[in-house]
Scaffold this active site. Structure first.
Site, PDB file in Angstrom:
ATOM      1  N   ASN A  11      11.506   6.760 -18.668  1.00  0.00           N
ATOM      2  CA  ASN A  11      12.523   6.057 -17.942  1.00  0.00           C
ATOM      3  C   ASN A  11      13.183   4.848 -18.859  1.00  0.00           C
ATOM      4  OD1 ASN A  11      13.884   4.306 -16.048  1.00  0.00           O
ATOM      5  ND2 ASN A  11      12.976   5.202 -14.283  1.00  0.00           N
ATOM      6  N   HIS A  14      15.394  -0.062 -18.135  1.00  0.00           N
ATOM      7  CA  HIS A  14      15.004  -1.244 -18.475  1.00  0.00           C
ATOM      8  C   HIS A  14      15.764  -1.500 -19.805  1.00  0.00           C
ATOM      9  CE1 HIS A  14      13.844  -2.127 -14.457  1.00  0.00           C
ATOM     10  NE2 HIS A  14      12.935  -1.308 -14.472  1.00  0.00           N
ATOM     11  N   HIS A  47      18.003   5.725 -13.211  1.00  0.00           N
ATOM     12  CA  HIS A  47      18.095   5.478 -11.793  1.00  0.00           C
ATOM     13  C   HIS A  47      19.535   4.618 -11.681  1.00  0.00           C
ATOM     14  CE1 HIS A  47      16.721   3.570  -7.834  1.00  0.00           C
ATOM     15  NE2 HIS A  47      17.969   4.056  -7.903  1.00  0.00           N
ATOM     16  N   ARG A  49      21.480   2.718  -9.752  1.00  0.00           N
ATOM     17  CA  ARG A  49      21.589   2.086  -8.496  1.00  0.00           C
ATOM     18  C   ARG A  49      23.036   1.827  -8.018  1.00  0.00           C
ATOM     19  NH1 ARG A  49      17.116  -0.530  -6.663  1.00  0.00           N
ATOM     20  NH2 ARG A  49      15.022  -0.169  -7.649  1.00  0.00           N
ATOM     21  N   ARG A  53      22.833  -2.417 -11.370  1.00  0.00           N
ATOM     22  CA  ARG A  53      22.108  -3.729 -11.780  1.00  0.00           C
ATOM     23  C   ARG A  53      21.581  -3.396 -13.099  1.00  0.00           C
ATOM     24  NH1 ARG A  53      16.751  -4.180  -8.133  1.00  0.00           N
ATOM     25  NH2 ARG A  53      18.599  -3.953  -6.397  1.00  0.00           N
ATOM     26  N   GLU A  74      17.689   9.814 -11.115  1.00  0.00           N
ATOM     27  CA  GLU A  74      16.976   8.996  -9.789  1.00  0.00           C
ATOM     28  C   GLU A  74      18.419   8.388  -9.115  1.00  0.00           C
ATOM     29  OE1 GLU A  74      14.069   6.313 -10.517  1.00  0.00           O
ATOM     30  OE2 GLU A  74      12.550   7.668 -10.816  1.00  0.00           O
ATOM     31  N   THR A 105      11.678   0.031  -7.012  1.00  0.00           N
ATOM     32  CA  THR A 105      11.450   0.862  -5.851  1.00  0.00           C
ATOM     33  C   THR A 105      10.021   0.609  -5.339  1.00  0.00           C
ATOM     34  OG1 THR A 105      12.813   2.465  -6.946  1.00  0.00           O
ATOM     35  CG2 THR A 105      11.611   3.212  -5.195  1.00  0.00           C
ATOM     36  N   GLU A 155       7.465  13.597  -6.088  1.00  0.00           N
ATOM     37  CA  GLU A 155       7.048  12.718  -7.071  1.00  0.00           C
ATOM     38  C   GLU A 155       6.046  11.807  -6.162  1.00  0.00           C
ATOM     39  OE1 GLU A 155       8.121   9.488 -10.656  1.00  0.00           O
ATOM     40  OE2 GLU A 155       9.331  11.218 -10.080  1.00  0.00           O
ATOM     41  N   HIS A 198       5.324   5.325 -11.214  1.00  0.00           N
ATOM     42  CA  HIS A 198       5.640   4.077 -10.811  1.00  0.00           C
ATOM     43  C   HIS A 198       4.654   3.057 -11.239  1.00  0.00           C
ATOM     44  CE1 HIS A 198       8.357   1.323  -8.870  1.00  0.00           C
ATOM     45  NE2 HIS A 198       7.338   0.581  -8.466  1.00  0.00           N
TER      46      HIS A 198
END
Length: 247
Positions: A11, A14, A47, A49, A53, A74, A105, A155, A198
Protein backbone atom coordinates in the site's frame (compact mmCIF):
# COMPACT_ATOMS: atom_id res chain seq x y z
CA UNK A 1 -3.54 -28.48 3.19
CA UNK A 2 -0.75 -27.69 0.73
CA UNK A 3 0.64 -24.21 1.15
CA UNK A 4 0.52 -22.00 -1.89
CA UNK A 5 2.77 -18.94 -2.31
CA UNK A 6 1.62 -15.90 -0.36
CA UNK A 7 1.17 -12.64 -2.29
CA UNK A 8 2.30 -9.27 -0.94
CA UNK A 9 0.32 -6.18 -1.81
CA UNK A 10 2.17 -2.96 -0.96
CA UNK A 11 0.00 0.00 0.00
CA UNK A 12 1.58 3.27 -1.15
CA UNK A 13 -0.94 5.68 0.45
CA UNK A 14 1.52 7.23 2.85
CA UNK A 15 4.00 8.20 0.20
CA UNK A 16 1.20 10.54 -0.85
CA UNK A 17 0.74 11.60 2.79
CA UNK A 18 4.35 12.84 2.86
CA UNK A 19 3.93 14.55 -0.51
CA UNK A 20 0.75 16.30 0.53
CA UNK A 21 2.28 17.59 3.78
CA UNK A 22 4.19 20.11 1.67
CA UNK A 23 1.80 20.39 -1.25
CA UNK A 24 4.62 19.41 -3.59
CA UNK A 25 4.95 16.95 -6.45
CA UNK A 26 7.21 14.61 -4.51
CA UNK A 27 7.63 11.96 -3.26
CA UNK A 28 5.69 10.41 -6.13
CA UNK A 29 3.44 7.43 -5.24
CA UNK A 30 3.82 6.04 -8.75
CA UNK A 31 7.60 5.95 -8.35
CA UNK A 32 7.14 4.13 -5.04
CA UNK A 33 4.79 1.64 -6.70
CA UNK A 34 7.29 0.91 -9.46
CA UNK A 35 10.05 0.43 -6.89
CA UNK A 36 7.76 -1.92 -4.97
CA UNK A 37 7.22 -3.93 -8.15
CA UNK A 38 10.99 -4.21 -8.59
CA UNK A 39 11.37 -5.33 -4.97
CA UNK A 40 8.95 -8.22 -5.44
CA UNK A 41 5.51 -6.84 -4.60
CA UNK A 42 2.78 -8.92 -6.20
CA UNK A 43 0.37 -6.00 -6.31
CA UNK A 44 -0.13 -2.37 -5.34
CA UNK A 45 -2.89 -1.12 -3.06
CA UNK A 46 -4.09 2.49 -3.00
CA UNK A 47 -7.03 3.95 -1.06
CA UNK A 48 -8.71 6.94 -2.68
CA UNK A 49 -10.46 8.57 0.24
CA UNK A 50 -13.45 10.84 -0.14
CA UNK A 51 -11.45 13.78 1.29
CA UNK A 52 -8.37 12.96 -0.86
CA UNK A 53 -6.13 13.24 2.20
CA UNK A 54 -3.38 11.23 0.53
CA UNK A 55 -3.96 9.42 -2.78
CA UNK A 56 -5.42 11.64 -5.52
CA UNK A 57 -7.49 10.93 -8.60
CA UNK A 58 -4.38 11.61 -10.70
CA UNK A 59 -2.46 9.00 -8.69
CA UNK A 60 -5.10 6.37 -9.44
CA UNK A 61 -5.03 7.22 -13.14
CA UNK A 62 -1.22 6.98 -13.23
CA UNK A 63 -1.19 3.68 -11.35
CA UNK A 64 -3.86 2.18 -13.59
CA UNK A 65 -1.89 3.25 -16.65
CA UNK A 66 1.64 2.28 -15.62
CA UNK A 67 1.55 -0.71 -13.28
CA UNK A 68 2.42 -4.15 -14.58
CA UNK A 69 1.24 -5.86 -11.37
CA UNK A 70 -2.40 -5.79 -10.26
CA UNK A 71 -3.88 -2.63 -8.74
CA UNK A 72 -6.07 -3.12 -5.67
CA UNK A 73 -8.27 -0.01 -5.42
CA UNK A 74 -9.50 0.54 -1.86
CA UNK A 75 -12.68 2.59 -1.72
CA UNK A 76 -15.74 3.44 0.30
CA UNK A 77 -19.07 2.23 -1.03
CA UNK A 78 -20.12 5.57 -2.53
CA UNK A 79 -21.48 6.45 -5.96
CA UNK A 80 -18.44 8.64 -6.67
CA UNK A 81 -15.96 5.83 -5.94
CA UNK A 82 -17.97 3.31 -7.92
CA UNK A 83 -17.85 5.61 -10.96
CA UNK A 84 -14.07 6.00 -10.62
CA UNK A 85 -13.58 2.25 -10.31
CA UNK A 86 -15.76 1.61 -13.34
CA UNK A 87 -13.72 4.12 -15.33
CA UNK A 88 -10.34 2.58 -14.49
CA UNK A 89 -11.41 -1.06 -14.11
CA UNK A 90 -8.67 -2.07 -11.63
CA UNK A 91 -7.81 -5.73 -11.13
CA UNK A 92 -9.49 -5.58 -7.72
CA UNK A 93 -11.58 -3.27 -5.60
CA UNK A 94 -11.61 -3.57 -1.82
CA UNK A 95 -14.66 -2.05 -0.16
CA UNK A 96 -13.76 -0.51 3.19
CA UNK A 97 -15.60 1.53 5.81
CA UNK A 98 -14.60 5.17 5.90
CA UNK A 99 -15.11 7.99 8.40
CA UNK A 100 -13.85 11.45 7.61
CA UNK A 101 -12.49 12.02 11.13
CA UNK A 102 -10.51 8.79 11.41
CA UNK A 103 -6.73 8.67 10.95
CA UNK A 104 -6.85 5.23 9.37
CA UNK A 105 -9.48 2.59 8.71
CA UNK A 106 -10.63 1.73 12.22
CA UNK A 107 -12.62 -1.45 11.72
CA UNK A 108 -14.23 -3.80 9.29
CA UNK A 109 -17.26 -3.10 7.13
CA UNK A 110 -20.64 -4.01 8.62
CA UNK A 111 -21.85 -6.08 5.67
CA UNK A 112 -24.85 -7.52 7.52
CA UNK A 113 -26.34 -4.10 8.16
CA UNK A 114 -26.13 -3.06 4.49
CA UNK A 115 -26.40 -6.40 2.77
CA UNK A 116 -29.00 -5.47 0.12
CA UNK A 117 -27.33 -2.17 -0.77
CA UNK A 118 -23.86 -3.70 -1.00
CA UNK A 119 -25.08 -6.58 -3.17
CA UNK A 120 -26.47 -4.07 -5.68
CA UNK A 121 -23.40 -1.85 -5.33
CA UNK A 122 -20.79 -4.46 -6.17
CA UNK A 123 -22.70 -6.09 -9.04
CA UNK A 124 -21.55 -3.58 -11.73
CA UNK A 125 -17.97 -3.71 -10.41
CA UNK A 126 -17.93 -7.47 -10.88
CA UNK A 127 -19.55 -7.13 -14.28
CA UNK A 128 -16.75 -4.73 -15.29
CA UNK A 129 -14.17 -7.42 -14.49
CA UNK A 130 -12.86 -6.26 -11.09
CA UNK A 131 -12.52 -8.77 -8.28
CA UNK A 132 -14.48 -7.53 -5.28
CA UNK A 133 -12.99 -7.81 -1.81
CA UNK A 134 -14.72 -6.82 1.43
CA UNK A 135 -12.65 -5.59 4.39
CA UNK A 136 -14.17 -7.13 7.53
CA UNK A 137 -13.47 -8.15 11.09
CA UNK A 138 -12.92 -11.82 11.88
CA UNK A 139 -16.60 -12.55 12.44
CA UNK A 140 -18.61 -15.47 11.06
CA UNK A 141 -21.78 -13.43 10.47
CA UNK A 142 -19.86 -10.84 8.41
CA UNK A 143 -18.14 -13.57 6.40
CA UNK A 144 -21.50 -15.17 5.63
CA UNK A 145 -22.94 -11.82 4.57
CA UNK A 146 -19.94 -11.13 2.32
CA UNK A 147 -20.47 -14.49 0.63
CA UNK A 148 -24.19 -13.81 0.15
CA UNK A 149 -23.68 -10.44 -1.54
CA UNK A 150 -21.37 -11.97 -4.16
CA UNK A 151 -17.93 -10.91 -2.95
CA UNK A 152 -15.14 -13.15 -4.19
CA UNK A 153 -12.62 -12.15 -1.53
CA UNK A 154 -12.60 -11.05 2.09
CA UNK A 155 -9.73 -9.18 3.74
CA UNK A 156 -9.52 -9.86 7.46
CA UNK A 157 -8.73 -6.80 9.58
CA UNK A 158 -5.55 -7.55 11.56
CA UNK A 159 -5.46 -4.19 13.35
CA UNK A 160 -6.62 -5.39 16.77
CA UNK A 161 -4.11 -8.25 16.73
CA UNK A 162 -1.28 -5.82 15.91
CA UNK A 163 -2.41 -3.26 18.48
CA UNK A 164 -2.57 -5.84 21.25
CA UNK A 165 0.96 -6.96 20.36
CA UNK A 166 2.30 -3.39 20.39
CA UNK A 167 0.68 -2.72 23.78
CA UNK A 168 2.06 -5.93 25.33
CA UNK A 169 -1.45 -7.36 25.85
CA UNK A 170 -0.31 -10.87 25.01
CA UNK A 171 -3.38 -12.87 26.10
CA UNK A 172 -5.66 -10.60 24.06
CA UNK A 173 -3.26 -10.75 21.11
CA UNK A 174 -3.28 -14.53 21.19
CA UNK A 175 -7.07 -14.63 21.46
CA UNK A 176 -7.38 -12.34 18.42
CA UNK A 177 -4.91 -14.48 16.49
CA UNK A 178 -6.98 -17.56 17.35
CA UNK A 179 -10.09 -15.76 16.07
CA UNK A 180 -8.33 -14.77 12.84
CA UNK A 181 -7.15 -18.36 12.40
CA UNK A 182 -10.64 -19.79 12.92
CA UNK A 183 -12.31 -17.27 10.64
CA UNK A 184 -9.74 -17.70 7.86
CA UNK A 185 -10.58 -21.40 7.85
CA UNK A 186 -14.31 -20.66 7.94
CA UNK A 187 -14.15 -18.16 5.08
CA UNK A 188 -12.19 -20.58 2.93
CA UNK A 189 -14.87 -23.20 3.57
CA UNK A 190 -17.49 -20.72 2.33
CA UNK A 191 -15.67 -20.51 -1.01
CA UNK A 192 -14.09 -17.12 -0.38
CA UNK A 193 -10.48 -16.19 -1.07
CA UNK A 194 -8.89 -14.90 2.13
CA UNK A 195 -6.61 -11.87 2.40
CA UNK A 196 -5.45 -10.05 5.54
CA UNK A 197 -3.97 -6.72 6.48
CA UNK A 198 -3.81 -3.60 8.64
CA UNK A 199 -1.00 -2.69 11.00
CA UNK A 200 1.28 -5.62 10.15
CA UNK A 201 4.98 -5.21 10.95
CA UNK A 202 8.09 -7.38 10.90
CA UNK A 203 7.17 -8.45 14.46
CA UNK A 204 3.58 -9.45 13.72
CA UNK A 205 3.52 -10.67 10.13
CA UNK A 206 4.70 -14.25 10.49
CA UNK A 207 1.78 -15.73 12.48
CA UNK A 208 -0.61 -14.30 9.88
CA UNK A 209 1.57 -15.34 6.95
CA UNK A 210 1.64 -18.88 8.36
CA UNK A 211 -2.14 -19.28 7.99
CA UNK A 212 -2.51 -21.57 4.96
CA UNK A 213 -5.88 -20.13 3.94
CA UNK A 214 -4.50 -16.60 3.58
CA UNK A 215 -3.53 -15.88 -0.02
CA UNK A 216 -2.48 -12.22 0.22
CA UNK A 217 -1.28 -9.68 2.76
CA UNK A 218 -1.68 -5.95 2.19
CA UNK A 219 0.89 -3.87 4.08
CA UNK A 220 1.63 -0.19 3.76
CA UNK A 221 2.22 2.23 6.63
CA UNK A 222 4.93 0.16 8.30
CA UNK A 223 6.83 -0.36 5.04
CA UNK A 224 6.77 3.33 4.16
CA UNK A 225 8.05 4.09 7.66
CA UNK A 226 10.85 1.53 7.42
CA UNK A 227 11.80 2.94 4.03
CA UNK A 228 12.98 6.11 5.79
CA UNK A 229 15.72 4.05 7.45
CA UNK A 230 16.34 1.17 5.05
CA UNK A 231 15.09 2.35 1.65
CA UNK A 232 11.86 1.10 0.13
CA UNK A 233 13.25 -1.89 -1.76
CA UNK A 234 15.18 -3.36 1.23
CA UNK A 235 12.16 -2.79 3.51
CA UNK A 236 9.89 -4.70 1.12
CA UNK A 237 12.44 -7.46 0.53
CA UNK A 238 12.73 -8.06 4.29
CA UNK A 239 8.93 -8.31 4.61
CA UNK A 240 8.88 -10.71 1.68
CA UNK A 241 11.60 -12.81 3.34
CA UNK A 242 9.68 -13.05 6.61
CA UNK A 243 6.45 -13.97 4.82
CA UNK A 244 8.16 -16.68 2.81
CA UNK A 245 9.89 -18.08 5.89
CA UNK A 246 6.55 -18.34 7.71
CA UNK A 247 4.96 -20.08 4.77
Amino acid sequence: MSRTPLRLGVNIDHVATVRNARGSAYPDPLRAALLAEAAGADGITAHLREDRRHISDADIAALADRLTVPLNFEMAATDEMQAIALRHKPHAVCIVPEKREERTTEGGLDVRREEARLAAYIAPLRAAGSRVSIFIAADAAQIEAAQRIGAEVIELHTGAYCDFHAEGRIAERDAELARLTEMATYAKAQGLEVHAGHGLTYDTVQPIAALPEVMELNIGHFLIGEAIFLGLEPAIREMRRLMDAAR
